[in-house]
Design a protein around this motif. Structure first.
Motif, PDB file in Angstrom:
ATOM      1  N   ASN A 133     -11.220  14.615   5.348  1.00  0.00           N
ATOM      2  CA  ASN A 133     -11.531  16.015   5.092  1.00  0.00           C
ATOM      3  C   ASN A 133     -12.468  16.092   3.909  1.00  0.00           C
ATOM      4  O   ASN A 133     -12.808  15.075   3.282  1.00  0.00           O
ATOM      5  CB  ASN A 133     -10.253  16.830   4.854  1.00  0.00           C
ATOM      6  N   ALA A 134     -12.905  17.293   3.562  1.00  0.00           N
ATOM      7  CA  ALA A 134     -13.892  17.485   2.486  1.00  0.00           C
ATOM      8  C   ALA A 134     -13.240  17.895   1.169  1.00  0.00           C
ATOM      9  O   ALA A 134     -13.935  18.291   0.228  1.00  0.00           O
ATOM     10  CB  ALA A 134     -14.922  18.543   2.911  1.00  0.00           C
ATOM     11  N   ASP A 135     -11.919  17.817   1.075  1.00  0.00           N
ATOM     12  CA  ASP A 135     -11.217  18.231  -0.135  1.00  0.00           C
ATOM     13  C   ASP A 135     -11.249  17.089  -1.145  1.00  0.00           C
ATOM     14  O   ASP A 135     -10.512  16.101  -1.025  1.00  0.00           O
ATOM     15  CB  ASP A 135      -9.776  18.599   0.207  1.00  0.00           C
ATOM     16  N   LEU A 136     -12.111  17.209  -2.188  1.00  0.00           N
ATOM     17  CA  LEU A 136     -12.244  16.162  -3.184  1.00  0.00           C
ATOM     18  C   LEU A 136     -11.124  16.180  -4.213  1.00  0.00           C
ATOM     19  O   LEU A 136     -11.082  15.299  -5.083  1.00  0.00           O
ATOM     20  CB  LEU A 136     -13.606  16.295  -3.904  1.00  0.00           C
ATOM     21  N   ASP A 137     -10.198  17.143  -4.125  1.00  0.00           N
ATOM     22  CA  ASP A 137      -9.082  17.216  -5.065  1.00  0.00           C
ATOM     23  C   ASP A 137      -7.846  16.466  -4.561  1.00  0.00           C
ATOM     24  O   ASP A 137      -6.841  16.386  -5.275  1.00  0.00           O
ATOM     25  CB  ASP A 137      -8.704  18.679  -5.334  1.00  0.00           C
ATOM     26  N   THR A 138      -7.917  15.935  -3.331  1.00  0.00           N
ATOM     27  CA  THR A 138      -6.768  15.205  -2.780  1.00  0.00           C
ATOM     28  C   THR A 138      -7.241  13.963  -2.050  1.00  0.00           C
ATOM     29  O   THR A 138      -8.406  13.871  -1.623  1.00  0.00           O
ATOM     30  CB  THR A 138      -5.975  16.062  -1.783  1.00  0.00           C
ATOM     31  N   HIS A 183       0.832  -1.209   0.000  1.00  0.00           N
ATOM     32  CA  HIS A 183       0.000   0.000   0.000  1.00  0.00           C
ATOM     33  C   HIS A 183       0.865   1.258   0.000  1.00  0.00           C
ATOM     34  O   HIS A 183       0.553   2.222  -0.708  1.00  0.00           O
ATOM     35  CB  HIS A 183      -0.917  -0.010   1.225  1.00  0.00           C
ATOM     36  N   ARG A 184       1.953   1.213   0.754  1.00  0.00           N
ATOM     37  CA  ARG A 184       2.828   2.386   0.804  1.00  0.00           C
ATOM     38  C   ARG A 184       3.479   2.631  -0.550  1.00  0.00           C
ATOM     39  O   ARG A 184       3.571   3.763  -1.018  1.00  0.00           O
ATOM     40  CB  ARG A 184       3.894   2.181   1.882  1.00  0.00           C
ATOM     41  N   LEU A 185       3.930   1.568  -1.191  1.00  0.00           N
ATOM     42  CA  LEU A 185       4.545   1.712  -2.506  1.00  0.00           C
ATOM     43  C   LEU A 185       3.532   2.240  -3.528  1.00  0.00           C
ATOM     44  O   LEU A 185       3.854   3.094  -4.363  1.00  0.00           O
ATOM     45  CB  LEU A 185       5.114   0.378  -2.982  1.00  0.00           C
ATOM     46  N   ALA A 186       2.322   1.703  -3.464  1.00  0.00           N
ATOM     47  CA  ALA A 186       1.285   2.168  -4.390  1.00  0.00           C
ATOM     48  C   ALA A 186       0.963   3.638  -4.148  1.00  0.00           C
ATOM     49  O   ALA A 186       0.792   4.433  -5.099  1.00  0.00           O
ATOM     50  CB  ALA A 186       0.031   1.314  -4.234  1.00  0.00           C
ATOM     51  N   PHE A 187       0.881   4.020  -2.882  1.00  0.00           N
ATOM     52  CA  PHE A 187       0.604   5.418  -2.559  1.00  0.00           C
ATOM     53  C   PHE A 187       1.707   6.331  -3.100  1.00  0.00           C
ATOM     54  O   PHE A 187       1.437   7.395  -3.673  1.00  0.00           O
ATOM     55  CB  PHE A 187       0.465   5.573  -1.046  1.00  0.00           C
ATOM     56  N   GLN A 188       2.963   5.907  -2.922  1.00  0.00           N
ATOM     57  CA  GLN A 188       4.089   6.719  -3.394  1.00  0.00           C
ATOM     58  C   GLN A 188       4.096   6.814  -4.924  1.00  0.00           C
ATOM     59  O   GLN A 188       4.564   7.804  -5.482  1.00  0.00           O
ATOM     60  CB  GLN A 188       5.409   6.128  -2.892  1.00  0.00           C
ATOM     61  N   PHE A 189       3.573   5.773  -5.593  1.00  0.00           N
ATOM     62  CA  PHE A 189       3.486   5.828  -7.056  1.00  0.00           C
ATOM     63  C   PHE A 189       2.580   6.965  -7.504  1.00  0.00           C
ATOM     64  O   PHE A 189       2.875   7.676  -8.473  1.00  0.00           O
ATOM     65  CB  PHE A 189       2.967   4.474  -7.574  1.00  0.00           C
ATOM     66  N   PHE A 190       1.482   7.183  -6.794  1.00  0.00           N
ATOM     67  CA  PHE A 190       0.558   8.257  -7.170  1.00  0.00           C
ATOM     68  C   PHE A 190       0.978   9.609  -6.593  1.00  0.00           C
ATOM     69  O   PHE A 190       0.597  10.652  -7.128  1.00  0.00           O
ATOM     70  CB  PHE A 190      -0.864   7.912  -6.682  1.00  0.00           C
ATOM     71  N   ASP A 191       1.743   9.601  -5.494  1.00  0.00           N
ATOM     72  CA  ASP A 191       2.142  10.851  -4.821  1.00  0.00           C
ATOM     73  C   ASP A 191       3.388  11.418  -5.511  1.00  0.00           C
ATOM     74  O   ASP A 191       4.492  11.396  -4.970  1.00  0.00           O
ATOM     75  CB  ASP A 191       2.406  10.588  -3.339  1.00  0.00           C
ATOM     76  N   GLU A 192       3.202  11.953  -6.693  1.00  0.00           N
ATOM     77  CA  GLU A 192       4.347  12.475  -7.451  1.00  0.00           C
ATOM     78  C   GLU A 192       4.962  13.709  -6.803  1.00  0.00           C
ATOM     79  O   GLU A 192       6.169  13.932  -6.894  1.00  0.00           O
ATOM     80  CB  GLU A 192       3.917  12.824  -8.889  1.00  0.00           C
ATOM     81  N   GLU A 193       4.145  14.525  -6.159  1.00  0.00           N
ATOM     82  CA  GLU A 193       4.641  15.770  -5.565  1.00  0.00           C
ATOM     83  C   GLU A 193       5.231  15.573  -4.167  1.00  0.00           C
ATOM     84  O   GLU A 193       5.734  16.533  -3.574  1.00  0.00           O
ATOM     85  CB  GLU A 193       3.514  16.803  -5.515  1.00  0.00           C
ATOM     86  N   ARG A 194       5.204  14.339  -3.668  1.00  0.00           N
ATOM     87  CA  ARG A 194       5.799  13.999  -2.377  1.00  0.00           C
ATOM     88  C   ARG A 194       5.345  14.928  -1.245  1.00  0.00           C
ATOM     89  O   ARG A 194       6.122  15.367  -0.411  1.00  0.00           O
ATOM     90  CB  ARG A 194       7.334  14.039  -2.469  1.00  0.00           C
ATOM     91  N   ASP A 195       4.046  15.213  -1.228  1.00  0.00           N
ATOM     92  CA  ASP A 195       3.485  16.047  -0.163  1.00  0.00           C
ATOM     93  C   ASP A 195       2.526  15.257   0.719  1.00  0.00           C
ATOM     94  O   ASP A 195       1.653  15.817   1.373  1.00  0.00           O
ATOM     95  CB  ASP A 195       2.782  17.267  -0.747  1.00  0.00           C
ATOM     96  N   ASP A 196       2.690  13.909   0.705  1.00  0.00           N
ATOM     97  CA  ASP A 196       1.895  13.005   1.549  1.00  0.00           C
ATOM     98  C   ASP A 196       0.406  13.053   1.248  1.00  0.00           C
ATOM     99  O   ASP A 196      -0.432  12.808   2.126  1.00  0.00           O
ATOM    100  CB  ASP A 196       2.144  13.291   3.042  1.00  0.00           C
TER     101      ASP A 196
END
Length: 597
Positions: A579-584, A532-545
């Motif tokens: 949170n309610a932010d649908l963009d992240t 799961h962590r590797l998959a998350f890092q694959f999508f997290d290109e901006e490295r802002d968690d």
């Protein structure tokens, strides 16, 4: 036979009588205690009378000892009074010592109470020396108390030396003023260069003589606390008012060793040790820091030494750069390591460390010897030169992570930032070659990714890596990496493989090299949490968690064309709960999405 026996007895009897007489020596004390035997005219009676007459003469001299001590001394040394009782002799010697020492003591107090600069001091000092010479004539009749005259003699020499120290201090001040005056005259239009040069040479010679004499006195009086304090005060004054001329002369004549010796000898007297360490710092900050480092186990020296550095930098803030350059930060590291539990030392250290933070000067003192094989140094230099493309002799902070990758050293971002802060003392954000070499040596071969595998496992992985490197360029792409990982018993998806490559691919080429491959092998990719962590890092290109919606949609459609934008938006909406932010998407929301799918 009877005749022989008598003859033998006659021959032995005198010898036995001699032995008995030798063992029965009659002292004056025994004679007075038991009285004479045999009448007035017997030998003991005559001796008893001589002893009593001697006692009378000595007791009479004791009565007038205050005014005529020489009469009492003569009575004690007279052959007529040689046979005195122990008590009478001790009383007479004590009386004579009291009279003599009282006179010397009064003279000494009168001299010491006169200020060294007072006109009274020279006359009283001469009188004290005369009284000591007078007292010296009585020492043979003073018994054990004769040693006190010797102590007064040493103290008198100290008073004389203190007066000389004051005189040298005044001469140094006058010499410093003359040097300053000559510097001003030299710039005047009416100046005579030859005359000024001659006078400057004379001042320099006088300066050298003053320092030489004071230093010689300090060495001679190192073990006399008060005198050492007086001489140190004189030298501090010279260094303060005399400027660089006097300080350089002190350094040239070995002040570092002399002042350090005084500080060590009188560590139990802070007022003396403090002056010695302050003087050491005024002459050379480097010497003071070295002395503190060498005496790191002596709490008093450490505390007073760091306090001296604080005082020097307070009086002249420019000195903080010298402290930094001569290893002040490294010295404080040792101080904190050894004395963190001592509050006063910790406060002094904290105060100096705050000042050092304002300095951008780097230390000339190596943190520790760099112990590396020649091959390792060559390899590290090659790595440094490869990153330092413009040959500026330094690399940027963001390039340090690439250097770690090239060296096969895996470290988190926090570890890299801490390493940078350790060597980048001036805050420039750049790492120079000596700092880079030290940093790499600190991690050592045990920190490389290869060290995490046995030799057998490492050879096996190298063989597998080479077998699946289809084009022989010593790199693996997504497809090749998938084959390799399945061959060693791991079954990641293509999305997981891309995430892993994205994590370790420093140059963003989409391919990984052998050290990066080893790093992936060292991780348990079969563990669900790790997947799961590797998959998350694959999508997290901006490295802002967090995963950006647009990036998530783009990458998901790259992986599979069966997802529409509406389907992916619905997946994001269903996963949202933090949170309610649908963009992240946060990591927990991403895990929820993975579990639902």
């Amino acid at each position: 036979q009877l005749g022989c026996t008598r003859l033998a007895g006659d021959a032995v009897r005198p010898e036995r009588r001699g032995l008995r007489q030798g063992t029965r020596t009659l002292t004056a004390d025994s004679l007075l205690a038991k009285g004479p035997k045999g009448g007035r005219d017997s030998p003991q009676g005559l001796r008893h009378r001589r002893v009593m007459e001697g006692h009378g003469r000595v007791e009479g001299a004791m009565l007038t000892a205050e005014y005529s001590p020489h009469l009492l001394a003569a009575a004690l040394s007279s052959k007529d009074n040689a046979d005195l009782s122990t008590q009478c002799r001790m009383q007479a010697e004590s009386r004579l010592a009291t009279v003599v020492l009282d006179r010397v003591r009064r003279s000494f107090l009168c001299t010491s109470l006169a200020h060294p600069r007072s006109d009274l001091r020279p006359g009283r000092l001469r009188q004290l020396n005369e009284d000591l010479s007078w007292a010296n004539s009585f020492t043979s009749s003073m018994g054990e108390k004769a040693k006190e005259v010797g102590r007064f003699r040493e103290d008198a020499k100290a008073l004389e030396a203190a007066g000389r120290a004051q005189a040298l201090r005044r001469e140094a001040a006058a010499c410093a003023k003359e040097i300053e005056r000559l510097d001003i005259e030299e710039k005047a239009p009416w100046a005579k260069p030859d005359d000024i040069s001659r006078r400057q040479a004379a001042c320099a010679e006088r300066c050298s003589a003053i320092v030489a004499e004071t230093m010689e006195m300090l060495r001679a009086w190192t073990r006399h606390g008060e005198m050492a304090k007086e001489l140190l005060g004189a030298l501090v004054c010279m260094a303060d008012v005399g400027g660089d001329e006097f300080r350089l002369e002190m350094d040239r004549r070995g002040l570092g060793m002399a002042a350090g010796a005084v500080a060590d000898v009188w560590a139990s007297r802070p007022e003396v040790a403090r002056l010695a360490l302050r003087l050491l710092g005024m002459v050379s900050v480097e010497l003071l820091i070295s002395h503190i480092t060498e005496a790191i186990q002596e709490g008093t020296i450490v505390c007073l030494g760091v306090a001296a550095l604080n005082q020097l930098t307070r009086d002249d803030p420019r000195l903080i750069d010298d402290v930094a350059e001569q290893g002040g930060r490294e010295m404080l590291d040792e101080v904190d390591q050894n004395w963190s539990s001592e509050r006063m030392i910790s406060l002094q250290s904290l105060n100096l460390r705050r000042k050092l933070r304002k300095s951008s000067v780097k230390s000339l003192r190596p943190k520790k010897p760099v112990e590396l094989a020649a091959d390792d140094v060559v390899r590290i230099r090659g790595c440094f030169d490869a990153i330092d493309e413009d040959q500026s002799g330094s690399i940027e902070a963001e390039e340090l992570a690439v250097a770690f990758q090239l060296m096969g050293i895996k470290a988190t971002r926090q570890e890299i930032l801490e390493a940078l802060a350790e060597v980048d003392l001036d805050g420039s954000g750049k790492v120079e070659w000596p700092e880079f070499l030290y940093l790499m040596s600190r991690y050592g071969t045990s920190m490389t990714i290869e060290a995490q595998f046995t030799q057998e496992r490492l050879a096996e992985l190298r063989e597998v890596f080479s077998a699946f490197d289809a084009n022989g360029d010593s790199t693996l792409d997504v497809k090749e990496l998938g084959l390799v990982m399945r061959s060693v018993g791991l079954c990641p998806t293509d999305m997981e493989i891309k995430g892993m490559i994205n994590e370790v691919d420093a140059d963003q080429s989409g391919r990984i090299e052998f050290p990066e491959f080893l790093y992936l092998m060292s991780r348990k990719v079969s563990d669900p949490e790790n997947q799961h962590r590797l998959a998350f890092q694959f999508f997290d290109e901006e490295r802002d968690d967090c995963i950006q919606r647009r990036i998530f949609i783009r990458k998901m459609q790259e992986l599979s064309s069966e997802f529409s934008v509406e389907d992916l938006d619905e997946m994001i909406f269903q996963a949202k709960f933090e949170n309610a932010d649908l963009d992240t998407l946060t990591y927990k929301e991403f895990i929820k999405m993975m579990m639902r799918s």
